[in-house]
Each structure stands twice: as structure tokens, then as C-alpha cells.
Design an enzyme around this catalytic site. Structure first.
Site, PDB file in Angstrom:
ATOM      1  N   SER A 134      -7.955  -5.860  -5.718  1.00 60.18           N
ATOM      2  CA  SER A 134      -7.762  -6.070  -4.270  1.00 60.18           C
ATOM      3  C   SER A 134      -6.511  -6.501  -3.713  1.00 60.18           C
ATOM      4  O   SER A 134      -6.121  -6.345  -2.564  1.00 60.18           O
ATOM      5  CB  SER A 134      -8.761  -7.170  -3.772  1.00 60.18           C
ATOM      6  OG  SER A 134      -8.384  -8.379  -4.744  1.00 60.18           O
ATOM      7  N   HIS A 172      -1.645  -7.743 -11.839  1.00 60.72           N
ATOM      8  CA  HIS A 172      -1.598  -8.751 -12.657  1.00 60.72           C
ATOM      9  C   HIS A 172      -2.759  -8.919 -13.763  1.00 60.72           C
ATOM     10  O   HIS A 172      -3.640  -8.127 -13.494  1.00 60.72           O
ATOM     11  CB  HIS A 172      -2.073  -9.941 -11.273  1.00 60.72           C
ATOM     12  CG  HIS A 172      -3.408  -9.314 -10.432  1.00 60.72           C
ATOM     13  ND1 HIS A 172      -2.988  -8.217  -9.648  1.00 60.72           N
ATOM     14  CD2 HIS A 172      -4.566  -9.577 -10.512  1.00 60.72           C
ATOM     15  CE1 HIS A 172      -4.016  -7.906  -9.084  1.00 60.72           C
ATOM     16  NE2 HIS A 172      -5.216  -8.646  -9.535  1.00 60.72           N
ATOM     17  N   ASP A 185      -5.799 -18.894  -9.667  1.00 62.71           N
ATOM     18  CA  ASP A 185      -6.449 -17.929  -8.714  1.00 62.71           C
ATOM     19  C   ASP A 185      -6.781 -18.817  -7.594  1.00 62.71           C
ATOM     20  O   ASP A 185      -7.540 -19.750  -7.880  1.00 62.71           O
ATOM     21  CB  ASP A 185      -7.387 -17.106  -9.458  1.00 62.71           C
ATOM     22  CG  ASP A 185      -7.857 -15.869  -8.722  1.00 62.71           C
ATOM     23  OD1 ASP A 185      -7.712 -14.849  -9.115  1.00 62.71           O
ATOM     24  OD2 ASP A 185      -8.419 -16.222  -7.694  1.00 62.71           O
ATOM     25  N   ILE A 186      -6.828 -18.483  -6.571  1.00 65.73           N
ATOM     26  CA  ILE A 186      -7.091 -19.134  -5.466  1.00 65.73           C
ATOM     27  C   ILE A 186      -8.950 -19.313  -5.197  1.00 65.73           C
ATOM     28  O   ILE A 186      -9.207 -20.187  -4.481  1.00 65.73           O
ATOM     29  CB  ILE A 186      -6.649 -18.745  -3.997  1.00 65.73           C
ATOM     30  CG1 ILE A 186      -6.600 -19.714  -2.861  1.00 65.73           C
ATOM     31  CG2 ILE A 186      -7.190 -17.390  -3.579  1.00 65.73           C
ATOM     32  CD1 ILE A 186      -5.917 -19.187  -1.709  1.00 65.73           C
TER      33      ILE A 186
END
Ligand code: 5GP
Length: 118
Positions: free
Chosen positions: A99, A104, A34-35
Site C-alpha cells: 500500500s 519496507h 507501524d501505525i
């Protein structure tokens, strides 16, 4: 129900149009960091087919859904958090806090996680 084609930032990652730190991939899914990590380990496991959310998955995708969960567990082993414990989460829709409209599973671990979630 047949969904119209749609694209998201995850579609761009799958097509390698934007970079991601990929930790696992096979013919039906991909896992990448995850960023904006919420724990020491925060990996997203996504299907290559763009299902909008768990609520949009169909009965004929049950094998794929099982595979995605199996990959979550394998990623946890690979990341060294299987023994200490971890959480697998999928957010759905507005109240679920989703979002990105591409199914996922979040794999979170490496710290003690609070419950209940906010
Ligand atoms: P959601 O809020 O839909 O459950 O989770 C979406 C997740 O995708 C968020 O945790 C967010 O940080 C992550 N994310 C959004 N855009 C990108 C991106 O471009 N690259 C990566 N690696 N993660 C992203």
C-alpha cells in the site's frame, strides 16, 4: 533503470514532517512502529533512499538490502522477540498487498503468527 523521483508518506516520516515512533535509525535507514500494528511488535524498516519496492531495487543496492535485513534482526533483538521468533515480510505490488510505494520490511512478532498468509 532510473526511477523518477517520487514521494510517499514514508518520505514525510524520513524528513520528520509527520511524527513516527522511531525505534532505530542510521545513515541509510530508519525503523519505526507501524501505525496499524498487526502483532504486539510491528516495526517497519525502510531505506532513506525511496526505492519503490524490492522489485525496483538494483544490483548496486545489494549492500543496502543486506543492511536492511540485518537491521530487521537487530530490531527483533531490541524488541525482545528474537528468541521467541518473528517474521520479516515485504509486500510487493498489487497482489502482494503493498500500500506504500517505498520499500519496507515488516518485522512482526510477540504472538504466534499464522501460515500461510491470507
Ligand atoms: P504495506 O501494506 O505497503 O506492505 O505496508 C504499509 C504499512 O505502512 C501498513 O502496515 C500501514 O499500517 C503502515 N503505515 C501507513 N501509513 C503510516 C504512517 O503514516 N505511519 C506509520 N507509522 N505507519 C504507516
Amino acid at each position: 533503470m532510473t526511477e523518477p523521483e517520487h514521494d510517499t508518506i514514508f518520505g514525510m516520516i524520513l524528513r520528520e514532517e509527520i511524527p513516527a515512533d522511531i525505534v532505530y535509525e542510521d545513515e541509510s535507514c530508519m525503523a519505526f512502529r507501524d501505525i496499524n500494528p498487526q502483532a504486539d511488535v510491528h516495526v517497519l524498516v525502510i531505506p532513506r533512499t525511496p526505492i519503490r519496492s524490492l522489485a525496483h531495487a538494483t544490483r548496486d543496492q545489494e549492500v543496502l538490502l543486506g543492511h536492511l535485513l540485518s537491521v530487521c534482526a537487530a530490531v527483533a533483538v531490541q524488541e525482545g522477540i528474537s528468541d521467541s521468533g518473528y517474521r520479516v515480510v515485504t509486500n510487493i505490488g498489487r497482489d502482494g498487498g503493498q500500500s506504500v510505494e517505498h520499500l519496507h520490511f515488516h518485522v512482526l512478532g510477540g504472538r504466534s503468527l499464522g501460515w500461510p498468509p491470507g
